[in-house]
Design a protein around this motif. Sequence first.
Motif, mmCIF file in Angstrom:
data_model
loop_
_atom_site.group_PDB
_atom_site.id
_atom_site.type_symbol
_atom_site.label_atom_id
_atom_site.label_comp_id
_atom_site.label_asym_id
_atom_site.label_seq_id
_atom_site.Cartn_x
_atom_site.Cartn_y
_atom_site.Cartn_z
ATOM 1 N N GLY A 79 65.411 50.968 27.502
ATOM 2 C CA GLY A 79 65.601 50.369 26.721
ATOM 3 C C GLY A 79 67.471 50.768 26.214
ATOM 4 O O GLY A 79 68.429 50.542 26.906
ATOM 5 N N ARG A 80 67.420 50.356 25.514
ATOM 6 C CA ARG A 80 68.433 49.782 24.757
ATOM 7 C C ARG A 80 69.710 50.916 24.685
ATOM 8 O O ARG A 80 70.742 50.822 24.557
ATOM 9 C CB ARG A 80 68.821 49.175 23.130
ATOM 10 C CG ARG A 80 69.204 48.246 22.520
ATOM 11 C CD ARG A 80 69.155 47.095 21.065
ATOM 12 N NE ARG A 80 67.951 48.323 20.922
ATOM 13 C CZ ARG A 80 67.373 47.416 19.303
ATOM 14 N NH1 ARG A 80 67.629 46.326 19.169
ATOM 15 N NH2 ARG A 80 66.701 47.924 18.824
ATOM 16 N N LYS B 26 61.058 45.956 25.240
ATOM 17 C CA LYS B 26 61.640 44.043 24.499
ATOM 18 C C LYS B 26 63.605 43.366 23.912
ATOM 19 O O LYS B 26 63.348 43.057 24.672
ATOM 20 C CB LYS B 26 61.004 43.860 22.842
ATOM 21 C CG LYS B 26 60.647 42.499 22.535
ATOM 22 C CD LYS B 26 59.523 42.018 22.018
ATOM 23 C CE LYS B 26 59.740 40.902 20.314
ATOM 24 N NZ LYS B 26 59.982 39.937 21.270
ATOM 25 N N VAL C 133 58.392 45.704 28.685
ATOM 26 C CA VAL C 133 56.324 46.209 28.639
ATOM 27 C C VAL C 133 56.027 46.348 27.119
ATOM 28 O O VAL C 133 57.378 47.168 25.656
ATOM 29 C CB VAL C 133 56.848 47.597 28.777
ATOM 30 C CG1 VAL C 133 55.414 48.669 28.431
ATOM 31 C CG2 VAL C 133 57.109 47.321 30.447
ATOM 32 N N ALA D 65 59.354 52.567 19.548
ATOM 33 C CA ALA D 65 58.721 52.114 18.389
ATOM 34 C C ALA D 65 56.894 52.303 19.290
ATOM 35 O O ALA D 65 57.094 51.772 20.036
ATOM 36 C CB ALA D 65 59.336 50.604 18.583
ATOM 37 N N ILE E 14 62.877 60.068 27.909
ATOM 38 C CA ILE E 14 64.456 61.201 27.953
ATOM 39 C C ILE E 14 65.336 60.339 27.321
ATOM 40 O O ILE E 14 65.113 59.086 27.222
ATOM 41 C CB ILE E 14 64.764 60.738 29.939
ATOM 42 C CG1 ILE E 14 64.447 61.351 30.773
ATOM 43 C CG2 ILE E 14 66.634 61.307 29.572
ATOM 44 C CD1 ILE E 14 64.768 61.532 32.237
ATOM 45 N N ASN E 15 65.820 61.089 26.312
ATOM 46 C CA ASN E 15 66.600 60.416 25.294
ATOM 47 C C ASN E 15 67.435 61.092 24.519
ATOM 48 O O ASN E 15 66.906 62.527 24.628
ATOM 49 C CB ASN E 15 65.649 60.100 23.645
ATOM 50 C CG ASN E 15 65.755 59.020 22.832
ATOM 51 O OD1 ASN E 15 66.598 59.475 22.766
ATOM 52 N ND2 ASN E 15 65.575 58.127 22.981
ATOM 53 N N GLY F 86 68.687 64.536 26.180
ATOM 54 C CA GLY F 86 69.844 64.085 26.520
ATOM 55 C C GLY F 86 70.574 63.173 26.732
ATOM 56 O O GLY F 86 69.652 62.107 26.154
ATOM 57 N N PHE G 121 72.772 59.091 31.446
ATOM 58 C CA PHE G 121 73.786 58.670 32.093
ATOM 59 C C PHE G 121 74.586 59.477 33.241
ATOM 60 O O PHE G 121 74.927 60.180 34.287
ATOM 61 C CB PHE G 121 75.317 58.048 31.386
ATOM 62 C CG PHE G 121 75.112 57.221 30.827
ATOM 63 C CD1 PHE G 121 74.630 55.067 31.377
ATOM 64 C CD2 PHE G 121 75.025 57.045 29.717
ATOM 65 C CE1 PHE G 121 75.100 54.231 30.845
ATOM 66 C CE2 PHE G 121 74.558 55.519 28.615
ATOM 67 C CZ PHE G 121 74.591 54.900 29.777
HETATM 68 C C1 LIG Z 1 56.218 41.510 16.204
HETATM 69 C C2 LIG Z 1 57.211 42.219 17.226
HETATM 70 C C3 LIG Z 1 56.551 42.460 18.602
HETATM 71 C C4 LIG Z 1 57.230 44.159 18.857
HETATM 72 N N1 LIG Z 1 56.955 43.930 20.646
HETATM 73 C C5 LIG Z 1 58.057 44.786 21.297
HETATM 74 C C6 LIG Z 1 56.940 45.140 22.705
HETATM 75 O O1 LIG Z 1 55.753 44.063 23.196
HETATM 76 N N2 LIG Z 1 57.652 46.149 23.095
HETATM 77 C C7 LIG Z 1 58.745 46.479 23.031
HETATM 78 O O2 LIG Z 1 59.350 47.132 23.417
HETATM 79 N N3 LIG Z 1 59.296 46.248 21.569
HETATM 80 C C8 LIG Z 1 58.542 45.490 21.316
HETATM 81 N N4 LIG Z 1 59.153 45.008 19.712
HETATM 82 C C9 LIG Z 1 60.543 46.171 18.970
HETATM 83 C C10 LIG Z 1 60.400 46.820 18.996
HETATM 84 O O3 LIG Z 1 59.906 47.740 17.053
HETATM 85 C C11 LIG Z 1 61.602 47.767 19.167
HETATM 86 O O4 LIG Z 1 62.267 47.361 17.901
HETATM 87 C C12 LIG Z 1 61.474 47.879 20.128
HETATM 88 O O5 LIG Z 1 61.322 48.507 20.783
HETATM 89 C C13 LIG Z 1 62.684 49.017 20.543
HETATM 90 O O6 LIG Z 1 63.691 49.499 21.515
HETATM 91 P P1 LIG Z 1 64.405 50.611 22.109
HETATM 92 O O7 LIG Z 1 63.838 51.480 22.072
HETATM 93 O O8 LIG Z 1 65.359 50.274 23.624
HETATM 94 O O9 LIG Z 1 66.279 49.903 21.150
HETATM 95 P P2 LIG Z 1 65.456 50.996 20.272
HETATM 96 O O10 LIG Z 1 65.541 51.322 19.033
HETATM 97 O O11 LIG Z 1 67.094 51.055 19.994
HETATM 98 O O12 LIG Z 1 66.268 52.547 21.112
HETATM 99 C C14 LIG Z 1 67.408 53.078 22.055
HETATM 100 C C15 LIG Z 1 66.793 54.832 21.878
HETATM 101 O O13 LIG Z 1 67.604 54.925 23.305
HETATM 102 C C16 LIG Z 1 68.724 55.924 22.737
HETATM 103 N N5 LIG Z 1 69.365 56.784 23.396
HETATM 104 C C17 LIG Z 1 70.323 56.063 22.516
HETATM 105 N N6 LIG Z 1 72.062 56.171 24.328
HETATM 106 C C18 LIG Z 1 71.238 57.430 25.064
HETATM 107 C C19 LIG Z 1 71.630 57.707 26.263
HETATM 108 N N7 LIG Z 1 72.961 57.602 26.545
HETATM 109 N N8 LIG Z 1 70.540 58.591 26.641
HETATM 110 C C20 LIG Z 1 69.652 59.136 26.148
HETATM 111 N N9 LIG Z 1 69.189 57.722 25.313
HETATM 112 C C21 LIG Z 1 69.646 57.254 24.649
HETATM 113 C C22 LIG Z 1 68.518 56.724 21.506
HETATM 114 O O14 LIG Z 1 68.824 57.566 20.328
HETATM 115 C C23 LIG Z 1 67.306 55.247 20.958
HETATM 116 O O15 LIG Z 1 66.159 56.321 20.837
HETATM 117 C C24 LIG Z 1 57.625 44.348 18.858
HETATM 118 C C25 LIG Z 1 58.453 43.815 17.693
HETATM 119 C C26 LIG Z 1 57.979 42.841 16.568
HETATM 120 C C27 LIG Z 1 58.792 42.795 15.500
#
Ligand SMILES: Cc1cc2nc3c(=O)[nH]c(=O)nc-3n(C[C@H](O)[C@H](O)[C@H](O)COP(=O)(O)OP(=O)(O)OC[C@H]3O[C@@H](n4cnc5c(N)ncnc54)[C@H](O)[C@@H]3O)c2cc1C
Lengths: 246, 322
Positions: B210-211, B237, B251, B271, B287-288, B305, B308
Motif C-alpha cells: 500500500g501507500r 487502489k 485489489v 479501508a 504488517i503495518n 512494525g 522496510f
Molecule cells: C468508491 C471508492 C472505491 C474504492 N475502492 C478501493 C479498492 O478497490 N481498493 C482499495 O485498496 N482502495 C479502494 N478505495 C480507497 C480506500 O478508501 C483507501 O483510500 C485505500 O485503500 C487506502 O490505501 P492504502 O491503505 O494503501 O493507503 P493509506 O490509507 O494511506 O494507508 C497506508 C498505511 O501504511 C502504513 N505505513 C506507513 N508507513 C509504513 C511502514 N514503513 N511500514 C509499515 N506500514 C506503514 C500506515 O500506517 C497506513 O496504515 C476506494 C475508495 C472509494 C471512495
Amino acid sequence: MKILVCITHVPDTTSKIAFTDGDTQLNKAGLQFIIGPYDDYALARAVEIKEQTPETTVTALNVGTAETEQTIRKALAIGADDAIRIDAEPTDAFFVANQIAQIAKAENYDLILMGRESSDYNGGQVHGMVGEMLGIPSLSPVMKLDIEGNVAKLAREIEGGKEYLEATLPLVLGCQEPIAEWKIPNMRGIMSARTKPLKVVQPTDNSVMTTPGKYELPAARSGVKMIAADEAEKLIDLLRNEAKVI
Amino acid sequence: MSVLVFVEIADGEIRGSSLEAVAYGAEVAKIQGTTATAIVLGNEVSADQLAHIGNYGAAKVLNAADARLNHGVIQAYTDVIAQAFAQENSKTLVLAKSSLGDAVAARLAVRLQASLASNITELPQINGAFTVKRGVFTGKAFQTAELKSENKILAIKKGAISASPNDTLASVESFSPSFNEADFAVKITKTDKVTGELLLPEADRVVSGGRGLKGPENWGIILDLAHALTAATGCSKPVSDLDWRPHHEHVGQTGVKVSPTLYIAVGISGAIQHLAGVSSSKCIVVINKDADAPFFKAADYGIVGDAFEILPRLTKAVQNLK
Ligand SMILES: Cc1cc2nc3c(=O)[nH]c(=O)nc-3n(C[C@H](O)[C@H](O)[C@H](O)COP(=O)(O)OP(=O)(O)OC[C@H]3O[C@@H](n4cnc5c(N)ncnc54)[C@H](O)[C@@H]3O)c2cc1C
C-alpha cells in the motif's frame, strides 16, 4: 452522437451490509446510495466525449423504483442531458438488460456505456446481454476509449495486462478506471439538473431467469494473533506449522 | 447431455482457473449422472496438453483449432461455444470467472436462453430446484439464487472447488464451428501483457503493498518476498492510481477480488473498500507500523512494525525453509 449511460443505484462503498426479512432483503436503514462506482467512470467518459464532440447527447438510464431519482439527478448534475427511469425493481441481470435493449432498439444509440459490474449484485452481465440482444459487439472491462468518426479505439483489461481494440459503432461497453476521472457535480450542474427531463416509463417485459434466495455474511475471523516485531521470523513458522498455508 | 466446460488458454498454457472449472463441471456432471466435456479454442496447445485436461475430470475435449481464436474475440467465442453446447446436447455450461469468461458468458446467456450466475463460490444444490451460492456486494456478502431455465451457465470464482488431478486422460476431438462475419468485426490490434508472472486472480498466495511503501522505487522488498513465496503481487487502489504499480494489480472493491490461501498486506491501512476484495482469503497477514490500523481487525496474523525493516527478514526466513 447519441450516448446512453446505464447507471445503478447502490450502497456507498463504505457501507456495512446487513439484511432483514429473514435475510432476504438488504437492510437499507442508514445506508447512503450512490451511482455505482464503475458506472460513474462510464458517465464521466461520456460527459468528456460530449465536451469534445459537438452535437453529442448523453442520456442516463436507470432501472429502479422512485427512490433512485436522487441518484439519477446526480447523473444529470454531472452532465447527462436527460434521463430515463424504468419503473421497476431491478430483479435480475436478464430483466435489466431486456429493459435497456427495448429502449435502445427505439433510440439507436451510438454508444451504450455502463460500469463493468454493479457493486451490489456484481453480475457483470448486463452489457454483454444488451450487446447480444441488439446484435452488436459488447466489450468489457474497458479502461480507455477514444472515438474517431464512427470507430472506437479502446483498451480492455485482461489478466496481467491489457488488450487494444478497434471496433465500429454502435457498441456496448462495460467500463472501469482509468477510462476517466470521477466528476463531482458543480453548483451550476446541480441547479440545472432540477429542470432537465427525467422520463419515467413502465417495464415492457417481466421475465426473469433467476430467483434470489437468502443472503448471508462471510464467517467472522477468529481473531488476530500478534507477533512482536523483533520476532518477526516466527510468522513464517506459524504460517507453515499452524495455518499450514506455506 | 454432457456438462460443457469452457477452458481458457493464456500464453499457450491452460489456465489454472479453467482447470478448477473442469473439476467443478465434472462434479456437477456426476450429480446429474453424465460426463463433462471441455471446449478449447485456438491452436496454441498440443494434443497432449489437451488430453491432460482429463486429469481434472473431463471425459472429452473438443478443440476448435483455428488460429483466429488464439485471441479472446468475444463474439467469435460466443458463437463457437454456443455451437459446441448444441452439439453436446448440453444443459449446463461451466466456466471460470475472468475478463474474457464474464464477457462471453453474458452473451451466451441470451443466445442459449440460459440462467446465468457468476461469482459462484461452491457446488450447486440440485434437488428439484437448482440453486447456487454466489458472492455479492463486492465480497461483503453471499446470496443463494435459483436458476430457473432449463439451460444454465455457472461462472465460478477461484476456490469454489479444490481440484486434485488424477492421471486419467481425456479423448480429444477436433471441432469445426461455422463462423459469420460479425464474429471478427472487433479487431484486437495489440496485446500488452506481463509474461512469466503469476496472475493475481489465480494466485494461491498474494503479497500486496500500500501507500505505506512510500514510492514505486521501494517495491523490491514486496517483489522479493513474493518471489520467495511463489506469490503474485497486488496493491491498494491509491498505489495503482499513482501509477506506482500497474492497474491490473489493484485489489479491492473496485479492483480484483482475490481468494488466495495466503494474503499478506504490507503498509495497507485496511479501508473497507480494500477489505471487500480480500475477505475470502483463507489466511490474512497484516504488517503495518500503526497498531490501530483497521486491517488488524480483519487479519489472522499481525506484526506492528516498519515494513522496510521486517520484510527482508521475512524473505530470508522463507528462503531458509527450503
Ligand atoms: C468508491 C471508492 C472505491 C474504492 N475502492 C478501493 C479498492 O478497490 N481498493 C482499495 O485498496 N482502495 C479502494 N478505495 C480507497 C480506500 O478508501 C483507501 O483510500 C485505500 O485503500 C487506502 O490505501 P492504502 O491503505 O494503501 O493507503 P493509506 O490509507 O494511506 O494507508 C497506508 C498505511 O501504511 C502504513 N505505513 C506507513 N508507513 C509504513 C511502514 N514503513 N511500514 C509499515 N506500514 C506503514 C500506515 O500506517 C497506513 O496504515 C476506494 C475508495 C472509494 C471512495
